[in-house]
Design an enzyme around this catalytic site. Structure first.
Site, mmCIF file in Angstrom:
data_model
loop_
_atom_site.group_PDB
_atom_site.id
_atom_site.type_symbol
_atom_site.label_atom_id
_atom_site.label_comp_id
_atom_site.label_asym_id
_atom_site.label_seq_id
_atom_site.Cartn_x
_atom_site.Cartn_y
_atom_site.Cartn_z
ATOM 1 N N HIS A 21 37.451 17.375 30.301
ATOM 2 C CA HIS A 21 38.341 17.454 29.136
ATOM 3 C C HIS A 21 39.753 17.903 29.542
ATOM 4 C CE1 HIS A 21 34.974 16.641 26.566
ATOM 5 N NE2 HIS A 21 34.301 17.658 27.077
ATOM 6 N N GLU B 209 34.531 35.233 36.058
ATOM 7 C CA GLU B 209 34.675 36.488 36.807
ATOM 8 C C GLU B 209 35.052 36.209 38.263
ATOM 9 O OE1 GLU B 209 35.099 39.469 36.504
ATOM 10 O OE2 GLU B 209 34.296 40.515 38.231
ATOM 11 N N GLU C 19 43.041 38.152 41.502
ATOM 12 C CA GLU C 19 43.638 39.494 41.471
ATOM 13 C C GLU C 19 43.767 40.138 42.846
ATOM 14 O OE1 GLU C 19 41.622 42.398 39.037
ATOM 15 O OE2 GLU C 19 39.667 41.642 39.623
HETATM 16 C C1 F6R Z 1 39.172 43.233 37.072
HETATM 17 C C2 F6R Z 1 39.361 44.494 36.406
HETATM 18 C C3 F6R Z 1 39.946 44.490 35.038
HETATM 19 C C4 F6R Z 1 39.129 45.439 34.146
HETATM 20 C C5 F6R Z 1 39.789 45.546 32.752
HETATM 21 C C6 F6R Z 1 38.968 46.396 31.814
HETATM 22 O O1 F6R Z 1 38.631 43.399 38.343
HETATM 23 O O2 F6R Z 1 39.060 45.515 36.938
HETATM 24 O O3 F6R Z 1 39.992 43.216 34.506
HETATM 25 O O4 F6R Z 1 37.837 44.947 34.043
HETATM 26 O O5 F6R Z 1 41.068 46.093 32.885
HETATM 27 O O6 F6R Z 1 38.786 47.668 32.329
HETATM 28 P P1 F6R Z 1 37.689 48.639 31.759
HETATM 29 O O7 F6R Z 1 36.369 48.049 32.065
HETATM 30 O O8 F6R Z 1 37.925 49.941 32.445
HETATM 31 O O9 F6R Z 1 37.909 48.719 30.275
#
Ligand code: F6R
Length: 607
Positions: free
Chosen positions: A503, A480, A487
């Protein structure tokens, strides 16, 4: 992703639409436009770029009382003014905005071209405007209904016709659409944040439903002209929650909100007397909960990583085999549904297409799928077989932060519930409860001292590659952390289990690739320290997130970020906060658009 707003009422439509679009900016977009009904002419104004660029070209005296607006996140056709919405057919009578993807648009376009239609854009959406125009026989709703039988794909559409001033027809199939009911005015939107400033009374459209609005009427029906009586629901969010409230960025606000948002996620759901969790929304009897033999968690992005924390907790503490799967992969692998397994889908927005489609496929195969969502009334929340809201409040920044800590909160409660029904003793359960209850204050402590993280961001923001390394429960936190950094700062970052670097990834280590290690004082600490030494032996720079007082770690790394000591089970909460802050400060350092990083969208409603 794309956003829709529509308005019929006495007010100035262009103002309402521009304000609504501004509220949808957080979803990510590359162009925007509006159409306003002015003296029975449909005036379309659209532009590549931001809402402020659009505002500049909207005449102040644009005097109309109904209209539609759109923010586009390009799928078909490059980002330019032509491809921006609204789209108009070549007679100038039908104007529409569309979210989603029309899969068979090329065939329809070929046929319409033969019939003499001229197309101005490269989009799939423009084709719908021409199709509706070709089917129009004096009733827009009827033409929209007919077009629905010819379109393949996903859509949320708002459409107007020059001969029916003051009327908007909305139709939904796979892309969210909500009707807002005001006092003498009606709204359409892809997302309630666009209309929250005007009304809290809403009707969520389901797939294959149509709504026709005027300033003081609405009618909901299906594809076969059957009128549908819909429930009017009240939005539980306040306007202040979707405003920056003095913070520079929504991401900053949302990081700082976490002590409260975690409290909201666990409030009323911890049973201290039983040292267990209480999750009413699961809709399952104790006997059913006891019979669960396996748990699958399906999600995307940050929600996937929260799911990984959940799977680890469920397997290691509740002793139920549990795994996490990427939603985008589940749908297409012809998944085997096990009768004694329980399935969870995790989604902040509740609208992520990959997750939604995976859920539907699992349900088709007989699975019971429970949702862990933030947005009340979202598609996943409505279509799942039960579930739990995380109650984070609106998450506006594209990069997810508070949703992650609230999602894992639900998994902690679920683990307590299922573990206490099995092997976990009261005393051990209570220790976990105590640790969870301390988390909000411990996060506050981290947030009170962000200077170190800010200065580390200054020092490291110009490196172009990073490794994020953690083990056990904190492996998913490392993933994460890497996602957050890449991002919003665009620095390339990869997350690995720290055991895994030997690895392969260790080949990347030299003085130009720093590693960020997560070092809790758990049973794997010594092994992580060995991994740090392996990196240091190869001239790698190391930042450690370590537990206060761990001088051994401080002695071998280049920089340390301290977190308070706690029960090892809850370290993911405390580990993730510095990583969110590190990404945030690196992005600031590099002058990135923190809340709307390039190419990204908040709610990914296409596959
Ligand atoms: C990263 C982020 C995305 C969302 C993903 C799922 O910061 O925001 O990776 O976590 O697009 O989105 P949800 O949780 O709305 O299904």
């Amino acid at each position: 992703m794309c956003g829709i707003v529509g308005y019929c009422g006495p007010g100035p439509a262009s103002e309402v639409l521009l304000e609504g679009l501004k509220r949808l900016e957080y979803r990510g977009y590359d162009s925007a436009g509006i159409c306003v009904d002015v003296d029975d002419e449909l005036k379309v104004i659209k532009k590549k770029g931001k809402i402020k660029d659009l505002k500049e070209i909207v005449p102040e005296d644009l005097d109309g009382h109904s209209g539609i607006g759109h923010t586009r996140w390009a799928t078909h056709g490059e980002v330019n003014d032509r491809n921006a919405h609204p789209h108009m057919d070549d007679s100038g009578k039908v104007v529409l905005v569309h979210n989603g993807i029309i899969e068979n648009y090329e065939g329809i376009k070929r046929r319409l071209k033969k019939e003499g239609h001229t197309f101005l854009s490269d989009t799939d959406s423009e084709v719908i405007a021409h199709l509706i125009a070709s089917l129009y026989q004096g009733n827009l709703e009827a033409a929209v209904r007919k077009s629905a039988f010819l379109l393949k794909g996903t859509y949320g559409i708002a459409v107007m016709h020059r001969d029916e001033p003051g009327t908007i027809v909305g139709i939904r199939n796979g892309s969210p659409l909500v009707l807002g009911i005001g006092d003498g005015e009606m709204f359409l939107a892809s997302d309630v944040t666009a209309i929250l400033a005007h009304t809290k009374q809403v009707v969520y459209l389901e797939d294959k439903e149509i709504v026709t609005i005027t300033a003081d009427t609405y009618r909901t029906s299906d594809y076969y002209e059957q009128e549908i009586e819909k429930k009017i629901e009240s939005i539980g969010w306040e306007l202040e929650q979707i405003e920056k409230d003095g913070y520079e960025y929504f991401m900053e606000k949302e990081i700082w909100e976490q002590p409260e948002s975690i409290l909201r996620a666990v409030q009323g759901r911890i049973d201290r007397e039983g040292a267990t969790g209480h999750l009413g929304g699961l809709n399952m009897t104790p006997r059913q909960l006891l019979n669960i033999k396996r748990i699958y968690i399906v999600a995307a992005g940050t929600s996937f990583y929260a799911g990984m924390v959940g799977a680890f907790l469920l397997e290691s503490i509740a002793r139920i085999p549990a795994s996490t799967e990427l939603a985008s992969e589940v749908r297409y692998k012809n998944p085997v549904v096990e009768p004694d397994a329980l399935y969870f889908v995790v989604s902040q927005s509740g609208e992520t297409a990959d997750t939604l489609y995976a859920m539907r496929e699992l349900q088709r195969k007989g699975a019971t799928v429970l949702g862990i969502c933030n947005v009340v009334g979202s598609t996943i929340a409505r279509e799942s077989d039960g579930g739990v809201y995380i109650h984070s409040g609106p998450e506006i920044a594209v990069a997810s932060t508070k949703a992650f800590t609230s999602q894992i909160s639900v998994f902690y409660l679920l683990t307590l519930l299922l573990a206490r029904m099995r092997h976990l003793s009261f005393e051990d359960g209570l220790e976990i409860v105590d640790a969870i209850e301390k988390v909000p204050d411990q996060i506050k402590k981290i947030l009170e001292k962000t200077d170190t993280i800010r200065s580390l961001a200054k020092k490291y923001a110009r490196y172009t590659n990073f490794l994020f390394l953690g083990r056990g429960l904190n492996y998913s936190v490392a993933l994460e952390g890497a996602l957050k950094l890449k991002e919003i700062s665009y620095i390339h970052a990869e997350g690995y289990s720290s055991a895994e670097i030997k690895h392969g990834p260790i080949a990347l280590i030299n003085e130009t690739t720093p590693s960020l290690f997560l070092v809790p004082d758990d049973k794997l600490r010594d092994k992580v320290i060995n991994n740090i030494k392996e990196v240091k032996a190869r001239s790698g720079k190391v930042i450690a997130v370590a537990v206060e007082g761990d001088n051994e770690v401080a002695g071998i790394v280049d920089d340390v970020i301290w977190i308070p000591k706690t029960n090892p089970v809850v370290y993911p909460y405390l580990m993730v906060i510095p990583l969110q802050l590190f990404a945030y400060y690196c992005a600031l350092e590099l002058h990135r658009d923190v809340d709307q990083p390039r190419n990204l969208a908040k709610s990914v409603t296409v596959e």
